[in-house]
Design a protein around this motif. Structure first.
Motif, short mmCIF file in Angstrom:
data_model
loop_
_atom_site.label_atom_id
_atom_site.label_comp_id
_atom_site.label_asym_id
_atom_site.label_seq_id
_atom_site.Cartn_x
_atom_site.Cartn_y
_atom_site.Cartn_z
N ASP A 72 2.85 14.42 7.42
CA ASP A 72 4.06 14.33 8.25
C ASP A 72 4.25 12.93 8.82
O ASP A 72 5.37 12.41 8.84
CB ASP A 72 4.01 15.35 9.39
N ALA A 73 3.17 12.30 9.26
CA ALA A 73 3.26 10.93 9.79
C ALA A 73 3.68 9.96 8.70
O ALA A 73 4.49 9.06 8.92
CB ALA A 73 1.94 10.51 10.41
N ALA A 74 3.13 10.15 7.50
CA ALA A 74 3.49 9.29 6.37
C ALA A 74 4.96 9.46 6.00
O ALA A 74 5.68 8.49 5.76
CB ALA A 74 2.60 9.60 5.17
N ALA A 75 5.42 10.69 5.98
CA ALA A 75 6.81 10.96 5.64
C ALA A 75 7.75 10.37 6.68
O ALA A 75 8.83 9.86 6.35
CB ALA A 75 7.04 12.46 5.50
N ALA A 76 7.35 10.41 7.94
CA ALA A 76 8.20 9.89 9.02
C ALA A 76 8.39 8.38 8.92
O ALA A 76 9.47 7.86 9.20
CB ALA A 76 7.61 10.26 10.38
N VAL A 77 7.33 7.65 8.52
CA VAL A 77 7.45 6.19 8.42
C VAL A 77 8.16 5.77 7.14
O VAL A 77 8.79 4.72 7.09
CB VAL A 77 6.07 5.49 8.54
N GLY A 78 8.11 6.58 6.11
CA GLY A 78 8.75 6.24 4.84
C GLY A 78 7.93 5.21 4.09
O GLY A 78 6.73 5.03 4.32
N ASP A 79 8.58 4.53 3.17
CA ASP A 79 7.91 3.47 2.41
C ASP A 79 7.78 2.26 3.32
O ASP A 79 8.77 1.81 3.92
CB ASP A 79 8.71 3.12 1.16
N TYR A 80 6.56 1.71 3.41
CA TYR A 80 6.33 0.64 4.38
C TYR A 80 5.07 -0.12 3.98
O TYR A 80 3.98 0.44 3.98
CB TYR A 80 6.14 1.25 5.77
N ILE A 81 5.23 -1.40 3.63
CA ILE A 81 4.06 -2.22 3.37
C ILE A 81 4.15 -3.50 4.19
O ILE A 81 5.24 -3.96 4.54
CB ILE A 81 3.87 -2.60 1.87
N ILE A 82 2.99 -4.03 4.51
CA ILE A 82 2.89 -5.31 5.19
C ILE A 82 2.17 -6.26 4.24
O ILE A 82 1.03 -6.00 3.84
CB ILE A 82 2.11 -5.20 6.51
N LEU A 83 2.85 -7.34 3.87
CA LEU A 83 2.28 -8.34 3.00
C LEU A 83 1.80 -9.52 3.86
O LEU A 83 2.58 -10.07 4.64
CB LEU A 83 3.31 -8.84 1.99
N GLY A 84 0.55 -9.89 3.72
CA GLY A 84 0.02 -11.05 4.43
C GLY A 84 0.23 -12.28 3.57
O GLY A 84 -0.55 -12.56 2.67
N ALA A 85 1.33 -12.99 3.81
CA ALA A 85 1.71 -14.13 2.98
C ALA A 85 1.11 -15.42 3.53
O ALA A 85 1.15 -15.67 4.74
CB ALA A 85 3.23 -14.25 2.93
N TRP A 112 13.26 0.75 -3.63
CA TRP A 112 12.00 0.34 -3.03
C TRP A 112 11.17 -0.56 -3.95
O TRP A 112 10.79 -1.67 -3.56
CB TRP A 112 11.21 1.59 -2.62
N ASP A 113 10.86 -0.11 -5.14
CA ASP A 113 10.00 -0.88 -6.04
C ASP A 113 10.59 -2.25 -6.37
O ASP A 113 9.88 -3.24 -6.44
CB ASP A 113 9.73 -0.11 -7.34
N GLU A 114 11.88 -2.30 -6.58
CA GLU A 114 12.54 -3.58 -6.88
C GLU A 114 12.48 -4.51 -5.67
O GLU A 114 12.24 -5.72 -5.82
CB GLU A 114 13.99 -3.36 -7.31
N ALA A 115 12.68 -3.98 -4.49
CA ALA A 115 12.62 -4.81 -3.28
C ALA A 115 11.22 -5.41 -3.10
O ALA A 115 11.09 -6.59 -2.77
CB ALA A 115 13.00 -3.99 -2.05
N VAL A 116 10.19 -4.63 -3.32
CA VAL A 116 8.82 -5.13 -3.19
C VAL A 116 8.57 -6.21 -4.24
O VAL A 116 8.06 -7.29 -3.91
CB VAL A 116 7.80 -3.98 -3.33
N HIS A 117 8.94 -5.93 -5.48
CA HIS A 117 8.73 -6.90 -6.57
C HIS A 117 9.47 -8.21 -6.28
O HIS A 117 8.90 -9.30 -6.40
CB HIS A 117 9.18 -6.29 -7.89
N ARG A 118 10.71 -8.13 -5.92
CA ARG A 118 11.51 -9.33 -5.67
C ARG A 118 11.02 -10.09 -4.44
O ARG A 118 11.09 -11.32 -4.41
CB ARG A 118 12.99 -8.96 -5.56
#
Length: 142
Positions: A48-61, A13-19
């Motif tokens: 529970d809702a957070a765990a269900a979605v998992g790691d998830y960010i939206i970047l406004g590029a 996860w962290d590497e994917a976000v960084h890259r």
């Protein structure tokens, strides 16, 4: 109808976000906004809702030159900016998915040739950024 360009990579996860950030920057995009969906769900909907979605960010590029051209051609295009890029990894997934909005979505809503040219340019740049993520990361020289 597809409205994103998407790849899935076997990256932590962290590497994917960084890259993803680095690849967007290489193509002239800065990050104007960042929404941590998991944290928002945890705060607003519970653990529970957070765990269900998992790691998830939206970047406004945003590529300022492209945004300027789009807004000059059609000021209402601002409602579709910035270009959203999602980095997500579900709780049981082994890969991290990176999705970028397909700028051709703007063209479907506008008859402007100038908007079409901006969408073409943005699409090429976003595709290059995604392609960059599939390349091995360069290691610093010892």
């Amino acid at each position: 109808m597809t409205y994103t360009h998407s790849i899935a990579l076997p990256l932590p996860w962290d590497e994917a976000v960084h890259r993803t950030r680095d690849a967007l920057q290489e193509q002239g995009f800065g990050i104007l906004t960042e929404i941590d969906v998991r944290a928002t769900f945890e705060t607003k909907l519970g653990v529970d809702a957070a765990a269900a979605v998992g790691d998830y960010i939206i970047l406004g590029a945003c590529n300022p030159a492209l945004a300027s051209r789009a807004l000059a051609a059609e000021p209402s295009m601002g409602a579709l900016l910035p270009c959203n890029v999602v980095v997500r990894r579900g709780p049981q997934e082994r890969e991290t998915t990176i999705e970028a909005i397909d700028p051709q979505t703007m063209v479907r809503l506008s008859a402007s040739a100038a908007v079409s040219a901006v969408a073409d340019d943005a699409g090429v740049r976003l595709d290059r950024a995604l392609a960059r993520l599939t390349e091995p990361e360069e290691q610093p020289a010892p």
